[in-house]
Design a protein around this motif. Structure first.
Motif, PDB file in Angstrom:
ATOM      1  N   SER A   1      14.444   7.938 -10.626  1.00  0.00           N
ATOM      2  CA  SER A   1      14.683   9.027 -11.126  1.00  0.00           C
ATOM      3  C   SER A   1      14.000  10.695 -10.180  1.00  0.00           C
ATOM      4  O   SER A   1      15.075  11.558 -10.123  1.00  0.00           O
ATOM      5  CB  SER A   1      14.119   9.387 -12.789  1.00  0.00           C
ATOM      6  N   GLN A   2      12.962  10.679 -10.067  1.00  0.00           N
ATOM      7  CA  GLN A   2      12.078  11.800  -9.531  1.00  0.00           C
ATOM      8  C   GLN A   2      12.050  11.644  -8.152  1.00  0.00           C
ATOM      9  O   GLN A   2      12.114  13.198  -7.767  1.00  0.00           O
ATOM     10  CB  GLN A   2      10.432  11.032  -9.483  1.00  0.00           C
ATOM     11  N   ALA A   3      12.609  10.765  -7.149  1.00  0.00           N
ATOM     12  CA  ALA A   3      13.136  11.233  -6.289  1.00  0.00           C
ATOM     13  C   ALA A   3      14.196  11.434  -6.032  1.00  0.00           C
ATOM     14  O   ALA A   3      14.579  12.273  -4.966  1.00  0.00           O
ATOM     15  CB  ALA A   3      13.664   9.479  -5.273  1.00  0.00           C
ATOM     16  N   VAL A   4      15.319  11.227  -7.179  1.00  0.00           N
ATOM     17  CA  VAL A   4      16.684  11.827  -6.790  1.00  0.00           C
ATOM     18  C   VAL A   4      16.580  13.344  -7.420  1.00  0.00           C
ATOM     19  O   VAL A   4      16.862  14.405  -6.339  1.00  0.00           O
ATOM     20  CB  VAL A   4      17.226  11.020  -7.855  1.00  0.00           C
TER      21      VAL A   4
ATOM     22  N   GLY B   1       0.806  -1.661  -0.080  1.00  0.00           N
ATOM     23  CA  GLY B   1      -0.227   0.270  -0.258  1.00  0.00           C
ATOM     24  C   GLY B   1       0.741   1.587   0.268  1.00  0.00           C
ATOM     25  O   GLY B   1       0.660   2.460  -0.289  1.00  0.00           O
ATOM     26  N   ILE B   2       2.257   1.193  -0.028  1.00  0.00           N
ATOM     27  CA  ILE B   2       2.886   2.244  -0.444  1.00  0.00           C
ATOM     28  C   ILE B   2       3.324   2.575  -1.205  1.00  0.00           C
ATOM     29  O   ILE B   2       3.373   2.384  -1.937  1.00  0.00           O
ATOM     30  CB  ILE B   2       4.203   2.051   0.512  1.00  0.00           C
ATOM     31  N   LYS B   3       3.050   4.516  -1.407  1.00  0.00           N
ATOM     32  CA  LYS B   3       2.874   4.847  -2.473  1.00  0.00           C
ATOM     33  C   LYS B   3       4.692   4.870  -3.343  1.00  0.00           C
ATOM     34  O   LYS B   3       5.495   5.202  -2.304  1.00  0.00           O
ATOM     35  CB  LYS B   3       2.773   6.450  -2.783  1.00  0.00           C
ATOM     36  N   ARG B   4       5.052   4.455  -4.332  1.00  0.00           N
ATOM     37  CA  ARG B   4       5.944   4.402  -4.755  1.00  0.00           C
ATOM     38  C   ARG B   4       6.501   5.454  -5.312  1.00  0.00           C
ATOM     39  O   ARG B   4       5.035   5.769  -6.399  1.00  0.00           O
ATOM     40  CB  ARG B   4       6.293   2.678  -5.885  1.00  0.00           C
TER      41      ARG B   4
END
Length: 70
Positions: A30-33, A23-26
């Protein structure tokens, strides 16, 4: 019989943990960096390790004065 109940409880706990993790949003790496780089750029003036300390007394990494025994 107790082993079966214990094993069943362990399996239920594992299943619940896997459901929570699913259920964790992933987001893509590349967006996280990009978000990390943006955060670092916005807060680099507040980072004492980059810009230094305004006063040596507030520096927690300064060398401590040695103890002297009288």
């Amino acid at each position: 019989m107790d082993m079966v109940v214990s094993n069943l409880q362990q399996q239920r706990a594992v299943t619940e943990q896997l459901r929570r993790e699913a259920g964790i949003k992933r987001i893509p790496v590349s967006q996280a960096v990009e978000e990390i780089i943006k955060y670092i750029s916005e807060h680099e003036q507040e980072d004492c390790l980059l810009v230094g300390f305004s006063n040596q007394r507030v520096n927690p990494f300064r060398e401590k004065s040695p103890c002297t025994i009288i």
